[in-house]
Design a protein around this motif. Sequence first.
Motif, PDB file in Angstrom:
ATOM      1  N   ILE A   1      -5.176  -2.630  -8.324  1.00 44.54           N
ATOM      2  CA  ILE A   1      -5.104  -1.228  -7.913  1.00 44.54           C
ATOM      3  C   ILE A   1      -6.145  -0.431  -8.666  1.00 44.54           C
ATOM      4  CG2 ILE A   1      -3.632   0.830  -7.799  1.00 44.54           C
ATOM      5  CD1 ILE A   1      -1.211  -1.084  -7.994  1.00 44.54           C
TER       6      ILE A   1
ATOM      7  N   ARG B   1      -2.665   1.851   5.138  1.00 45.03           N
ATOM      8  CA  ARG B   1      -3.481   1.643   3.948  1.00 45.03           C
ATOM      9  C   ARG B   1      -3.529   2.945   3.156  1.00 45.03           C
ATOM     10  NH1 ARG B   1      -2.657  -2.568   5.647  1.00 45.03           N
ATOM     11  NH2 ARG B   1      -4.020  -4.395   5.885  1.00 45.03           N
ATOM     12  N   SER B   2      -3.603   2.815   1.849  1.00 45.53           N
ATOM     13  CA  SER B   2      -3.604   3.982   0.969  1.00 45.53           C
ATOM     14  C   SER B   2      -4.882   4.794   1.115  1.00 45.53           C
ATOM     15  CB  SER B   2      -3.449   3.522  -0.485  1.00 45.53           C
ATOM     16  OG  SER B   2      -3.588   4.613  -1.369  1.00 45.53           O
TER      17      SER B   2
ATOM     18  N   ILE C   1      -6.600  -1.132  -2.914  1.00 45.60           N
ATOM     19  CA  ILE C   1      -5.599  -2.127  -3.254  1.00 45.60           C
ATOM     20  C   ILE C   1      -6.010  -3.480  -2.679  1.00 45.60           C
ATOM     21  CG2 ILE C   1      -3.173  -2.794  -2.952  1.00 45.60           C
ATOM     22  CD1 ILE C   1      -2.585   0.248  -2.659  1.00 45.60           C
TER      23      ILE C   1
ATOM     24  N   ASP D   1       1.318   4.023  -3.105  1.00 46.80           N
ATOM     25  CA  ASP D   1       1.156   5.450  -2.820  1.00 46.80           C
ATOM     26  C   ASP D   1       2.365   6.253  -3.294  1.00 46.80           C
ATOM     27  OD1 ASP D   1      -1.367   5.632  -1.747  1.00 46.80           O
ATOM     28  OD2 ASP D   1      -0.719   5.695   0.342  1.00 46.80           O
TER      29      ASP D   1
ATOM     30  N   SER E   1     -10.335   4.938   3.827  1.00 49.42           N
ATOM     31  CA  SER E   1      -9.167   4.253   3.287  1.00 49.42           C
ATOM     32  C   SER E   1      -8.962   2.881   3.894  1.00 49.42           C
ATOM     33  CB  SER E   1      -7.915   5.095   3.530  1.00 49.42           C
ATOM     34  OG  SER E   1      -7.729   5.299   4.912  1.00 49.42           O
TER      35      SER E   1
ATOM     36  N   ASN F   1       0.833  -1.208   0.000  1.00 49.75           N
ATOM     37  CA  ASN F   1       0.000   0.000   0.000  1.00 49.75           C
ATOM     38  C   ASN F   1       0.864   1.253   0.000  1.00 49.75           C
ATOM     39  OD1 ASN F   1      -3.264  -0.070   0.693  1.00 49.75           O
ATOM     40  ND2 ASN F   1      -2.224  -2.027   1.051  1.00 49.75           N
ATOM     41  N   TRP F   2       1.882   1.280   0.865  1.00 55.93           N
ATOM     42  CA  TRP F   2       2.790   2.432   0.899  1.00 55.93           C
ATOM     43  C   TRP F   2       3.538   2.587  -0.417  1.00 55.93           C
ATOM     44  CZ3 TRP F   2       8.057   1.438   0.417  1.00 55.93           C
ATOM     45  CH2 TRP F   2       8.854   2.586   0.374  1.00 55.93           C
TER      46      TRP F   2
END
Length: 236
Positions: free
Chosen positions: A203, A181-182, A187, A103, A212, A99-100
């Motif tokens: 995605i 989490r984004s 995701i 982003d 989110s 997730n990171w």
Amino acid sequence: MSRQSLVAALATTTFLFGLNAASAATVSGSVERTSDYAFAFTSNNLAYADGSAFSNTDLMLFCLEPTKSTPTDNTVYRFDEDPTGRTLRGGASSVAAINWFVDSYYDSYFVNGSAGTQWAFQYGLWELSADYTGADRSINARAGESRPGQDNVRLQGFRTAWQTIYNDFGTTLRTLGDDYRSDVYAIAILDTQANGRQNLVAISERPADVPSVPLPAAGWLLVGGIGALAATKRRR
């Protein structure tokens, strides 16, 4: 946020993939390869068993297992959702890291990037899914299933892009919480049921008014409790 707005937002969230009816479910459909420089696919027909759409927005999918074969275009596959990361080397830590990573790099390295940065983005996903154990020391460009440091990739910009990613892994992963989490993308991890085919990460753009973090079962109990409290207040 009013109770009505909260319930509406949560109802919208359940329509995003990964949250249909249960915490994990099976979806099926076909994918089509869309990039020459990453194992990236699109799909517009993934659906749950009841016929409801897996996603209501454009969907991009990437491979997560470098030692397995990629999906074949226009072949129908069945996928099991994996919200907890059981199919990833680092489990929940890998889910948070992916997730990171999306982003941080999806827009600049894949959507608006060059051939070299797209290939580096793919390697980053492989590293986080196949080699990352939850400890930042498990990231190694020359060991494990994903080895960008040994593949002699000559695409222009690849080495610089990968070095940037690698350095970012070293400074970020050691402090990244498993609950990350984004806020920008929805995701989901998909476990491909076909033998020998790579699992995928899906995605899509997250609608601005959708929370989110997926709401667990306890969250729905909280919503029910809000309703009960409101009803009790009215009776009083």
